[in-house]
Design a protein around this motif. Sequence first.
Motif, PDB file in Angstrom:
ATOM      1  N   ARG A  22      38.369  -1.891 -49.701  1.00 40.49           N
ATOM      2  CA  ARG A  22      38.338  -3.351 -49.819  1.00 40.49           C
ATOM      3  C   ARG A  22      39.441  -3.843 -50.762  1.00 40.49           C
ATOM      4  O   ARG A  22      40.202  -4.752 -50.447  1.00 40.49           O
ATOM      5  CB  ARG A  22      36.965  -3.822 -50.298  1.00 40.49           C
ATOM      6  N   THR A  25      43.027  -3.096 -49.436  1.00 39.24           N
ATOM      7  CA  THR A  25      43.362  -4.065 -48.393  1.00 39.24           C
ATOM      8  C   THR A  25      43.725  -5.406 -49.014  1.00 39.24           C
ATOM      9  O   THR A  25      44.717  -6.031 -48.632  1.00 39.24           O
ATOM     10  CB  THR A  25      42.194  -4.226 -47.400  1.00 39.24           C
ATOM     11  N   PRO A  36      44.655  -9.140 -43.032  1.00 35.37           N
ATOM     12  CA  PRO A  36      43.832  -7.956 -43.323  1.00 35.37           C
ATOM     13  C   PRO A  36      43.620  -7.069 -42.098  1.00 35.37           C
ATOM     14  O   PRO A  36      43.495  -5.852 -42.220  1.00 35.37           O
ATOM     15  CB  PRO A  36      42.507  -8.527 -43.816  1.00 35.37           C
ATOM     16  N   VAL A  39      45.950  -4.025 -41.715  1.00 34.80           N
ATOM     17  CA  VAL A  39      45.971  -2.954 -42.720  1.00 34.80           C
ATOM     18  C   VAL A  39      45.024  -1.831 -42.284  1.00 34.80           C
ATOM     19  O   VAL A  39      43.824  -2.036 -42.126  1.00 34.80           O
ATOM     20  CB  VAL A  39      45.550  -3.486 -44.113  1.00 34.80           C
ATOM     21  N   ASP A  40      45.594  -0.658 -42.086  1.00 30.73           N
ATOM     22  CA  ASP A  40      44.795   0.541 -41.790  1.00 30.73           C
ATOM     23  C   ASP A  40      44.818   1.446 -43.009  1.00 30.73           C
ATOM     24  O   ASP A  40      45.858   1.604 -43.654  1.00 30.73           O
ATOM     25  CB  ASP A  40      45.371   1.315 -40.605  1.00 30.73           C
TER      26      ASP A  40
END
Length: 61
Positions: A22, A25, A36, A39-40
């Motif tokens: 969390r 990210t 968001p 984002v991996d």
Amino acid sequence: MPILRLEMHPGRTPEQKSDFVREATRVAVEILKCPPESVDIVIHEVPRTEWAKAGKLIAQA
């Protein structure tokens, strides 16, 4: 699409991993100015028997 790869020793709780992804990210979105959803994050747990530092296996230190 940023892909963040984290390698660490096993043992973190699912809650710790959730908190980490969390926050990672959030920071990626803030700094990279990306959504968001782009984002991996991949968490790869590496056993101590497979980790070395300063020329020595950590399991043997």
